[in-house]
Write a protein that holds these residues in place. Sequence first.
Motif, PDB file in Angstrom:
ATOM      1  N   VAL A 325      19.344 -14.611  15.975  1.00 17.96           N
ATOM      2  CA  VAL A 325      18.138 -14.616  15.148  1.00 17.96           C
ATOM      3  C   VAL A 325      18.034 -15.900  14.332  1.00 17.96           C
ATOM      4  O   VAL A 325      16.939 -16.376  14.036  1.00 17.96           O
ATOM      5  N   SER A 326      19.167 -16.501  13.991  1.00 17.18           N
ATOM      6  CA  SER A 326      19.148 -17.686  13.126  1.00 17.18           C
ATOM      7  C   SER A 326      18.424 -18.868  13.750  1.00 17.18           C
ATOM      8  O   SER A 326      18.028 -19.794  13.040  1.00 17.18           O
ATOM      9  N   VAL A 327      18.227 -18.869  15.078  1.00 15.80           N
ATOM     10  CA  VAL A 327      17.528 -19.987  15.717  1.00 15.80           C
ATOM     11  C   VAL A 327      16.033 -19.712  15.872  1.00 15.80           C
ATOM     12  O   VAL A 327      15.304 -20.594  16.334  1.00 15.80           O
ATOM     13  N   VAL A 328      15.561 -18.549  15.490  1.00 15.73           N
ATOM     14  CA  VAL A 328      14.122 -18.260  15.505  1.00 15.73           C
ATOM     15  C   VAL A 328      13.489 -19.037  14.353  1.00 15.73           C
ATOM     16  O   VAL A 328      13.960 -18.945  13.206  1.00 15.73           O
ATOM     17  N   PRO A 329      12.445 -19.806  14.581  1.00 17.72           N
ATOM     18  CA  PRO A 329      11.876 -20.624  13.494  1.00 17.72           C
ATOM     19  C   PRO A 329      11.481 -19.819  12.258  1.00 17.72           C
ATOM     20  O   PRO A 329      11.676 -20.276  11.133  1.00 17.72           O
ATOM     21  N   ARG A 330      10.915 -18.629  12.462  1.00 16.25           N
ATOM     22  CA  ARG A 330      10.489 -17.797  11.333  1.00 16.25           C
ATOM     23  C   ARG A 330      11.355 -16.537  11.337  1.00 16.25           C
ATOM     24  O   ARG A 330      11.096 -15.603  12.104  1.00 16.25           O
ATOM     25  N   HIS A 331      12.393 -16.499  10.496  1.00 16.24           N
ATOM     26  CA  HIS A 331      13.280 -15.343  10.517  1.00 16.24           C
ATOM     27  C   HIS A 331      13.794 -15.001   9.131  1.00 16.24           C
ATOM     28  O   HIS A 331      13.955 -15.875   8.275  1.00 16.24           O
ATOM     29  N   TYR A 332      14.026 -13.717   8.939  1.00 11.65           N
ATOM     30  CA  TYR A 332      14.768 -13.217   7.785  1.00 11.65           C
ATOM     31  C   TYR A 332      15.909 -12.365   8.318  1.00 11.65           C
ATOM     32  O   TYR A 332      15.686 -11.405   9.067  1.00 11.65           O
ATOM     33  N   ILE A 333      17.124 -12.715   7.958  1.00 17.82           N
ATOM     34  CA  ILE A 333      18.285 -11.872   8.232  1.00 17.82           C
ATOM     35  C   ILE A 333      18.627 -11.182   6.926  1.00 17.82           C
ATOM     36  O   ILE A 333      19.013 -11.840   5.950  1.00 17.82           O
ATOM     37  N   GLY A 379      12.460  -4.546  -0.235  1.00 14.25           N
ATOM     38  CA  GLY A 379      12.896  -5.936  -0.184  1.00 14.25           C
ATOM     39  C   GLY A 379      12.339  -6.673   1.019  1.00 14.25           C
ATOM     40  O   GLY A 379      11.918  -7.828   0.919  1.00 14.25           O
ATOM     41  N   ILE A 380      12.315  -6.013   2.171  1.00  7.95           N
ATOM     42  CA  ILE A 380      11.750  -6.629   3.368  1.00  7.95           C
ATOM     43  C   ILE A 380      10.270  -6.924   3.167  1.00  7.95           C
ATOM     44  O   ILE A 380       9.782  -8.010   3.500  1.00  7.95           O
ATOM     45  N   ARG A 381       9.553  -5.957   2.614  1.00  8.41           N
ATOM     46  CA  ARG A 381       8.120  -6.173   2.376  1.00  8.41           C
ATOM     47  C   ARG A 381       7.911  -7.342   1.415  1.00  8.41           C
ATOM     48  O   ARG A 381       7.002  -8.164   1.591  1.00  8.41           O
ATOM     49  N   ILE A 384       8.356 -10.717   3.238  1.00  4.11           N
ATOM     50  CA  ILE A 384       7.236 -11.030   4.123  1.00  4.11           C
ATOM     51  C   ILE A 384       5.997 -11.418   3.328  1.00  4.11           C
ATOM     52  O   ILE A 384       5.345 -12.428   3.612  1.00  4.11           O
ATOM     53  N   GLU A 385       5.650 -10.609   2.328  1.00  2.00           N
ATOM     54  CA  GLU A 385       4.385 -10.813   1.623  1.00  2.00           C
ATOM     55  C   GLU A 385       4.417 -12.017   0.698  1.00  2.00           C
ATOM     56  O   GLU A 385       3.372 -12.632   0.444  1.00  2.00           O
ATOM     57  N   THR A 386       5.586 -12.366   0.163  1.00  2.00           N
ATOM     58  CA  THR A 386       5.669 -13.544  -0.711  1.00  2.00           C
ATOM     59  C   THR A 386       5.950 -14.811   0.084  1.00  2.00           C
ATOM     60  O   THR A 386       5.999 -15.890  -0.509  1.00  2.00           O
ATOM     61  N   ARG A 387       6.158 -14.660   1.393  1.00  2.00           N
ATOM     62  CA  ARG A 387       6.470 -15.803   2.267  1.00  2.00           C
ATOM     63  C   ARG A 387       7.665 -16.579   1.715  1.00  2.00           C
ATOM     64  O   ARG A 387       7.650 -17.810   1.605  1.00  2.00           O
ATOM     65  N   ALA A 388       8.697 -15.833   1.369  1.00  2.00           N
ATOM     66  CA  ALA A 388       9.916 -16.462   0.879  1.00  2.00           C
ATOM     67  C   ALA A 388      10.487 -17.385   1.941  1.00  2.00           C
ATOM     68  O   ALA A 388      10.191 -17.251   3.143  1.00  2.00           O
ATOM     69  N   ALA A 389      11.301 -18.328   1.521  1.00  2.00           N
ATOM     70  CA  ALA A 389      11.931 -19.253   2.462  1.00  2.00           C
ATOM     71  C   ALA A 389      12.699 -18.468   3.512  1.00  2.00           C
ATOM     72  O   ALA A 389      13.386 -17.490   3.207  1.00  2.00           O
ATOM     73  N   PHE A 390      12.582 -18.897   4.763  1.00  2.00           N
ATOM     74  CA  PHE A 390      13.267 -18.181   5.836  1.00  2.00           C
ATOM     75  C   PHE A 390      14.775 -18.369   5.725  1.00  2.00           C
ATOM     76  O   PHE A 390      15.264 -19.342   5.164  1.00  2.00           O
ATOM     77  N   GLY A 391      15.515 -17.405   6.278  1.00  2.00           N
ATOM     78  CA  GLY A 391      16.964 -17.495   6.264  1.00  2.00           C
ATOM     79  C   GLY A 391      17.616 -16.157   5.998  1.00  2.00           C
ATOM     80  O   GLY A 391      17.019 -15.092   6.200  1.00  2.00           O
ATOM     81  N   ILE A 392      18.867 -16.207   5.542  1.00  2.00           N
ATOM     82  CA  ILE A 392      19.663 -15.000   5.283  1.00  2.00           C
ATOM     83  C   ILE A 392      19.514 -14.592   3.830  1.00  2.00           C
ATOM     84  O   ILE A 392      19.546 -15.433   2.923  1.00  2.00           O
ATOM     85  N   GLY A 454      16.236 -14.679  -6.707  1.00  2.00           N
ATOM     86  CA  GLY A 454      15.481 -15.909  -6.924  1.00  2.00           C
ATOM     87  C   GLY A 454      14.090 -15.874  -6.324  1.00  2.00           C
ATOM     88  O   GLY A 454      13.227 -16.664  -6.714  1.00  2.00           O
ATOM     89  N   THR A 455      13.840 -14.967  -5.389  1.00  2.00           N
ATOM     90  CA  THR A 455      12.501 -14.814  -4.814  1.00  2.00           C
ATOM     91  C   THR A 455      11.626 -13.879  -5.637  1.00  2.00           C
ATOM     92  O   THR A 455      10.448 -13.706  -5.335  1.00  2.00           O
ATOM     93  N   GLY A 456      12.222 -13.246  -6.670  1.00  2.00           N
ATOM     94  CA  GLY A 456      11.454 -12.316  -7.507  1.00  2.00           C
ATOM     95  C   GLY A 456      11.724 -10.861  -7.226  1.00  2.00           C
ATOM     96  O   GLY A 456      11.112  -9.989  -7.848  1.00  2.00           O
TER      97      GLY A 456
END
Length: 474
Positions: A325-333, A379-381, A384-392, A454-456
């Motif tokens: 999953v880490s190589v998907v351009p848009r991902h959240y782990i 947390g997942i929602r 997605i909705e805040t468009r937090a930086a992608f990653g783990i 840090g994402t709120g």
Amino acid sequence: MAIEFGKALTVTETPIPGLVVLDLPVHGDSRGWFKENWQREKMTAAGIDLPDFGPVQNNISFNDAVGTTRGIHAEPWDKYVSVATGRIFGAWVDLREGPTFGAVYTTELDPSRAIFVPRGVGNSYQTLEPDTAYTYLVNDHWSPDATYTFVNLADETSAIEWPIPLDQVEISEKDKNHPRLSEVVPMPPKRILVTGANGQLGRALRVEFGDHPWMEYAGRDELDLTSPDLASARRWREYSAIINAAAYTKVDLAETPEGRVDAWAANVTAVAALARIATASGITLVHVSSDYVFDGTNDGAYTESDPVSPLGVYGQTKAAGDAVVSVVPRHYIVRTSWVIGDGNNFVRTMASLAERGIDPKVVDDQFGRLTFTDDIARGIRHLIETRAAFGIYNLSGAGDESAWVDVAADVFELTGHDRSRVSPVSTDVYFAAAESPSAPRPRRSVLRLERLEGTGYVPRDARASLEGYLTDGI
């Protein structure tokens, strides 16, 4: 009208969210002119937020006469519009479901200006010069099964001030017959797919996201993630996100020959298939991971950047899924631990034992925090909705860490029983008497939460969540 040469690459926001005008550098001399019409790297560096546009088709519409008028068409894909020769007056109407529905923006485009038109925004133009070549990139292929939305060029609410009156220009009969804005069915958001929708986390995601036309919940019967036909099972470009709540979680059974095969199929092979689809279609892939990717020897809490070192088969498959999953351009782990939700789990077992008068022995040398599925879903929602930086992101309950024996004693106490009925035992002694293979467990599963906070999003205290879970009825 002469083309303006030498402009800097700049972007101008419009009142329609996502609709941006681009001024393009055009270089000319006595021989003619040259421009980079689409240059992803430079546009991204200039602050233009289009890194994942991913065009798959380039179309050109050549217009002989002044006044040729087309539109207003909204398609379920993004479009990058520019002019190769000539000049147009463009009009765009937001036809997406939401607070900006009906918003209008107009401007002129020549070879030195372009515009990015997001999915669901109606697009139209009128040529202002003869021999106008109108060109556009799109990030999906046309399909008769796709959802389209239209509004009439002469709609009174939009009130577009066309440079040449519509009764004096060439318009197709189809465009003349499009509905007025009051009759338009807004284009819904892109779809969000939840896989594993019948599991503990899947049920929590159903509650969090609700039932909407753009939400799709799929269990194994509705969508087989290991099918060779998965890539053609949906029009994937119509999805904005896939939340993968499907996983093989039978930690001990994974140590058997049959379980090992099933664990790798669900946690790696299926995840790789979703990763290919997400990468190809510009989809955000949300993948739920586990503390089992660590060996539990860390003296403190684990951060997102700590190296993985899984002990058993289950942990190995989760770590492999994370790497994919880490190589998907848009991902959240989303890495979590000690998950409790609607279904069979440790808390339910302890409450049942307490009620039945059974005094359990529970391990006292594994440490972590409980994480409730409704907290994971929220947390997942949020990500997605805040468009937090992608990653783990680590996502567990907050507060003090506990051993499993402490959690069991808390359950006894909170359900009105004597917490001293729970006795401590070491992991080695507990599993020594096991008749079937048992997986090695990480002794420390505490996760640091600063990156997520840090994402709120601040997870709830694990002990408080446990009280609420027992009070609300399990």
